[in-house]
Design a protein around this motif. Structure first.
Motif, PDB file in Angstrom:
ATOM      1  N   ILE A  28      17.536  17.725 -28.335  1.00 42.68           N
ATOM      2  CA  ILE A  28      17.092  18.134 -29.671  1.00 42.68           C
ATOM      3  C   ILE A  28      15.973  17.212 -30.136  1.00 42.68           C
ATOM      4  O   ILE A  28      15.814  16.103 -29.643  1.00 42.68           O
ATOM      5  N   ARG A  29      15.188  17.705 -31.087  1.00 45.31           N
ATOM      6  CA  ARG A  29      14.053  16.925 -31.560  1.00 45.31           C
ATOM      7  C   ARG A  29      14.481  15.889 -32.591  1.00 45.31           C
ATOM      8  O   ARG A  29      13.991  14.765 -32.591  1.00 45.31           O
ATOM      9  N   LEU A  30      15.404  16.272 -33.483  1.00 49.64           N
ATOM     10  CA  LEU A  30      15.783  15.422 -34.612  1.00 49.64           C
ATOM     11  C   LEU A  30      17.237  14.945 -34.500  1.00 49.64           C
ATOM     12  O   LEU A  30      18.101  15.715 -34.058  1.00 49.64           O
ATOM     13  N   PRO A  31      17.530  13.743 -34.951  1.00 48.83           N
ATOM     14  CA  PRO A  31      18.918  13.251 -34.909  1.00 48.83           C
ATOM     15  C   PRO A  31      19.738  13.770 -36.090  1.00 48.83           C
ATOM     16  O   PRO A  31      20.332  13.006 -36.840  1.00 48.83           O
ATOM     17  N   ILE A  32      19.729  15.090 -36.230  1.00 52.76           N
ATOM     18  CA  ILE A  32      20.412  15.737 -37.354  1.00 52.76           C
ATOM     19  C   ILE A  32      21.254  16.880 -36.799  1.00 52.76           C
ATOM     20  O   ILE A  32      20.751  17.720 -36.051  1.00 52.76           O
ATOM     21  N   ILE A  33      22.526  16.896 -37.158  1.00 49.40           N
ATOM     22  CA  ILE A  33      23.433  17.954 -36.708  1.00 49.40           C
ATOM     23  C   ILE A  33      23.966  18.694 -37.931  1.00 49.40           C
ATOM     24  O   ILE A  33      24.418  18.073 -38.884  1.00 49.40           O
ATOM     25  N   GLN A  34      23.864  20.000 -37.895  1.00 49.54           N
ATOM     26  CA  GLN A  34      24.506  20.814 -38.940  1.00 49.54           C
ATOM     27  C   GLN A  34      25.968  20.964 -38.533  1.00 49.54           C
ATOM     28  O   GLN A  34      26.271  21.421 -37.446  1.00 49.54           O
ATOM     29  N   ALA A  35      26.863  20.513 -39.400  1.00 56.60           N
ATOM     30  CA  ALA A  35      28.279  20.483 -39.045  1.00 56.60           C
ATOM     31  C   ALA A  35      28.828  21.889 -38.861  1.00 56.60           C
ATOM     32  O   ALA A  35      28.477  22.806 -39.598  1.00 56.60           O
ATOM     33  N   PRO A  36      29.715  22.038 -37.879  1.00 62.62           N
ATOM     34  CA  PRO A  36      30.383  23.336 -37.719  1.00 62.62           C
ATOM     35  C   PRO A  36      31.292  23.542 -38.923  1.00 62.62           C
ATOM     36  O   PRO A  36      31.984  22.627 -39.339  1.00 62.62           O
ATOM     37  N   MET A  37      31.252  24.708 -39.507  1.00 65.45           N
ATOM     38  CA  MET A  37      32.104  24.988 -40.669  1.00 65.45           C
ATOM     39  C   MET A  37      32.760  26.327 -40.405  1.00 65.45           C
ATOM     40  O   MET A  37      32.191  27.388 -40.682  1.00 65.45           O
ATOM     41  N   ALA A  38      33.972  26.237 -39.854  1.00 68.52           N
ATOM     42  CA  ALA A  38      34.672  27.456 -39.465  1.00 68.52           C
ATOM     43  C   ALA A  38      35.110  28.235 -40.700  1.00 68.52           C
ATOM     44  O   ALA A  38      35.330  27.661 -41.757  1.00 68.52           O
ATOM     45  N   GLY A  39      35.222  29.533 -40.535  1.00 65.94           N
ATOM     46  CA  GLY A  39      35.800  30.333 -41.606  1.00 65.94           C
ATOM     47  C   GLY A  39      34.808  30.882 -42.599  1.00 65.94           C
ATOM     48  O   GLY A  39      35.180  31.152 -43.731  1.00 65.94           O
ATOM     49  N   GLY A  40      33.553  31.017 -42.201  1.00 65.81           N
ATOM     50  CA  GLY A  40      32.629  31.654 -43.119  1.00 65.81           C
ATOM     51  C   GLY A  40      31.222  31.096 -43.132  1.00 65.81           C
ATOM     52  O   GLY A  40      30.266  31.822 -42.849  1.00 65.81           O
ATOM     53  N   PRO A  41      31.066  29.821 -43.474  1.00 59.43           N
ATOM     54  CA  PRO A  41      29.704  29.300 -43.646  1.00 59.43           C
ATOM     55  C   PRO A  41      28.815  29.456 -42.414  1.00 59.43           C
ATOM     56  O   PRO A  41      27.623  29.737 -42.544  1.00 59.43           O
ATOM     57  N   THR A  42      29.363  29.235 -41.203  1.00 56.87           N
ATOM     58  CA  THR A  42      28.476  29.321 -40.043  1.00 56.87           C
ATOM     59  C   THR A  42      28.283  30.769 -39.620  1.00 56.87           C
ATOM     60  O   THR A  42      29.242  31.498 -39.383  1.00 56.87           O
ATOM     61  N   THR A  43      27.018  31.148 -39.551  1.00 61.70           N
ATOM     62  CA  THR A  43      26.591  32.483 -39.123  1.00 61.70           C
ATOM     63  C   THR A  43      25.537  32.294 -38.039  1.00 61.70           C
ATOM     64  O   THR A  43      24.961  31.206 -37.920  1.00 61.70           O
ATOM     65  N   PRO A  44      25.266  33.339 -37.267  1.00 64.28           N
ATOM     66  CA  PRO A  44      24.173  33.208 -36.287  1.00 64.28           C
ATOM     67  C   PRO A  44      22.860  32.838 -36.959  1.00 64.28           C
ATOM     68  O   PRO A  44      22.073  32.060 -36.409  1.00 64.28           O
ATOM     69  N   GLU A  45      22.623  33.365 -38.151  1.00 64.02           N
ATOM     70  CA  GLU A  45      21.373  33.080 -38.862  1.00 64.02           C
ATOM     71  C   GLU A  45      21.253  31.591 -39.185  1.00 64.02           C
ATOM     72  O   GLU A  45      20.189  30.992 -39.015  1.00 64.02           O
ATOM     73  N   LEU A  46      22.340  31.009 -39.687  1.00 63.17           N
ATOM     74  CA  LEU A  46      22.300  29.587 -40.051  1.00 63.17           C
ATOM     75  C   LEU A  46      22.114  28.714 -38.813  1.00 63.17           C
ATOM     76  O   LEU A  46      21.227  27.846 -38.776  1.00 63.17           O
ATOM     77  N   VAL A  47      22.959  28.934 -37.813  1.00 55.00           N
ATOM     78  CA  VAL A  47      22.924  28.096 -36.619  1.00 55.00           C
ATOM     79  C   VAL A  47      21.559  28.195 -35.945  1.00 55.00           C
ATOM     80  O   VAL A  47      20.956  27.178 -35.561  1.00 55.00           O
ATOM     81  N   ALA A  48      21.051  29.420 -35.822  1.00 55.38           N
ATOM     82  CA  ALA A  48      19.757  29.612 -35.154  1.00 55.38           C
ATOM     83  C   ALA A  48      18.627  28.975 -35.956  1.00 55.38           C
ATOM     84  O   ALA A  48      17.728  28.340 -35.388  1.00 55.38           O
ATOM     85  N   ALA A  49      18.658  29.117 -37.273  1.00 54.92           N
ATOM     86  CA  ALA A  49      17.582  28.555 -38.097  1.00 54.92           C
ATOM     87  C   ALA A  49      17.562  27.037 -37.997  1.00 54.92           C
ATOM     88  O   ALA A  49      16.490  26.420 -37.890  1.00 54.92           O
ATOM     89  N   VAL A  50      18.740  26.428 -38.017  1.00 56.83           N
ATOM     90  CA  VAL A  50      18.816  24.963 -37.923  1.00 56.83           C
ATOM     91  C   VAL A  50      18.293  24.507 -36.568  1.00 56.83           C
ATOM     92  O   VAL A  50      17.484  23.575 -36.469  1.00 56.83           O
TER      93      VAL A  50
END
Lengths: 363, 363
Positions: free
Chosen positions: A14-36
């Protein structure tokens, strides 16, 4: 071009030392994960409650959007055995009044299996072969870790104390996520009483970094670039942010959840085990306060989720915060409603600005 | 010469943005405070339980050792009214068994006044006219703050949530100490239920820095230069460290307390209100666990301290950790037994090294 970089970035691709935390049960969508991920950070999909077919479908949906690395996350906690209807009586009675307030009948007893089969989840993950796989609330079998690593998957695990970090290091994981007490969502504790393992991010990251050689990722209370810079100062090789992404338009969190984190002006979170059966941090509400105060009976995790499910969903739809699990960390008041790619870009810029500011503190 | 510097250093007249936390009840001695201040940080004397004559004597003992600025700290909490012997029965019974184990008779009822008179403490502080005065567990009267400031004394107050920080800013203090949940000793909370105000240092410092214009000092879980750099990254203008100084030879903490922080390998702290009547963080022991588990009755702060006093002192002398209040923060496992001046020098060097390391994270 100037940017942030740690050795773990190379290791994870990865380019940046930033991880979007997995959030089961709703918040994580393909759109969010892919955009991040497309923006250069590591998007993570929280698949704790997801069946194999859906895991495959959602992962393909991410890949249709970006070729960048992303992560899949699972709960490695032992699944409880079947619980008879009689043994569920107390837990059901404890929530039935709330169902009644929403005009709903009491919930049906939870039916086993209460969670997707972990072996089946891992089997599909092997097929998907994500760049990164992380686990929470327990440890994976050592052979399973090695199997994923032999497939080129980098494996990370969560720790809430030094002992858990040392166990993960012995397991040979590629990185350890130090989950401080500030973090929203489920406490990952599995070796201690979770209430004895509420160490703040500041202390926990430093304790773990000083004890292990495995790269550490800091999680809990990080919402902006200053927080990322602070995590790096503590010796973490990346920062994991969950709550910061709740209010993104790509996030699948209910409108109520997004509005609530955006409206927060203070740390108004509490830990409760009454929504799912395991302690998790979220915005304080009536359900959490009342159920906790009367020490209401509950089913073991995650069966309790089944008997609170319809209550949570109905209240969320009605915009009633009283009965919704709005997982959030202690710094939720710093939330921003930005598209994920813009948020990642701002986080990078803020971190660099913070490093510039720190350089001026020498005289 | 290269060194660290923030605007608050100039305001307080100190060389380094490092404050040794006031630790009332033993750890702070003239030797510790003077050594820290002479080394360029800000030594602080915890005078919460100290009578005016002793405050004057101890302050003179600091001044005999150094001309450098130092700080006096007081508890601004309201004093409880007199409690009759009958109303103390339950609290005394709750600890009598422990007294018996040490071969001691049950404690006498606590006799009012339970704490030194705050007006008298402030009156002597006006005469002493320290460079800095801080308060904890409440707020000072606005006129008192202005009076000290008119004498050239810089005034700081402690906050555990945004609301308390905003109140301190309205009061016109010179700086705000953001006390994260990691911190050892008494929680300074005074506007909320302390158990609802357990925000970790990482989240709290950032929340407060983003909300007020008054300089912020970070406290809680900071034990080394990386921690100080992280505090500065979060926007704090100084870091306050308490536990880090417990094991210094100049500290007046009992040998048992020093040995225990040095032996810690993990966060083994808990919050208890059973030693003093107000929640405070210390190394977990039998007294804390048992008294908390059976929800033992207690007297209001600080009267409870009187009925646990002889138990604590006798156990400490005997090297028995079961009944001793060993206040410590969550990162106590990073303790070092260094002379205070050497510790301050190392903290400075480590912070600068950390800033150098951060500069290499740009690519």
């Amino acid at each position: 071009m100037s940017g942030l970089h740690t050795p773990l970035c190379d290791h994870l691709g990865i380019r940046l030392p930033i991880i979007q935390a997995p959030m089961a049960g709703g918040p994580t969508t393909p759109e969010l994960v892919a955009a991040v991920s497309a923006a250069g950070a590591l998007g993570s999909y929280g698949f704790a409650y997801t069946q194999p077919e859906a895991i495959q479908r959602e992962s393909e949906a991410v890949r249709a959007r970006t070729g960048a690395p992303f992560s899949l996350n699972f709960f490695a906690s032992p699944r409880p055995g079947s619980i008879g209807p009689g043994a569920q009586r107390g837990a059901i009675d404890a929530v039935s009044g709330y169902y009644g307030e929403l005009g709903l009948p009491p919930p049906e007893p939870a039916r086993a299996p209460y969670a997707p089969d972990l072996d089946a989840q891992f089997a599909i993950a092997e097929e998907i072969r994500p760049a990164v796989l992380t686990f929470h609330l327990g440890v994976m079998h050592p052979e399973r870790v090695r199997r994923f690593q032999s497939l080129g998957v980098k494996v990370g695990g969560g720790a809430t104390c030094v002992a858990e970090a040392e166990k993960l290091e012995a397991l040979g994981v590629d990185f350890i996520i130090a989950q401080g007490a500030e973090a929203g969502g489920h406490r990952g504790t599995y070796l201690r009483d979770p209430y004895d393992s509420m160490t703040g991010t500041f202390a926990l990251v430093r304790l773990i970094v000083r004890r292990v050689r495995t790269p550490v990722v800091a999680a809990g209370g990080i919402m902006d670039g200053a927080g990322i810079a602070a995590a790096l100062a503590l010796g973490a090789q990346a920062a994991q942010l969950g709550t910061a992404f709740i209010a993104c338009p790509e996030s699948g969190a209910p409108r109520l959840h997004k509005d609530s984190v955006l409206a927060a002006r203070e740390d108004e979170t509490l830990i409760t085990e009454k929504f799912s059966g395991k302690p998790a941090r979220g915005l304080a509400n009536r359900f959490m306060r009342e159920m906790q105060a009367r020490a209401a009976p509950q089913l073991p995790f995650p069966a309790q989720s089944a008997i609170t499910g319809k209550l949570r969903a109905t209240a969320a739809k009605a915009g009633n915060p009283d009965f919704v699990a709005m997982w959030a960390g202690q710094a939720a008041a710093l939330s921003r409603a930005l598209p994920a790619a813009e948020l990642v870009a701002r986080l990078e810029a803020e971190t660099l600005e913070c490093l510039d500011r720190l350089a001026t503190l020498r005289r």
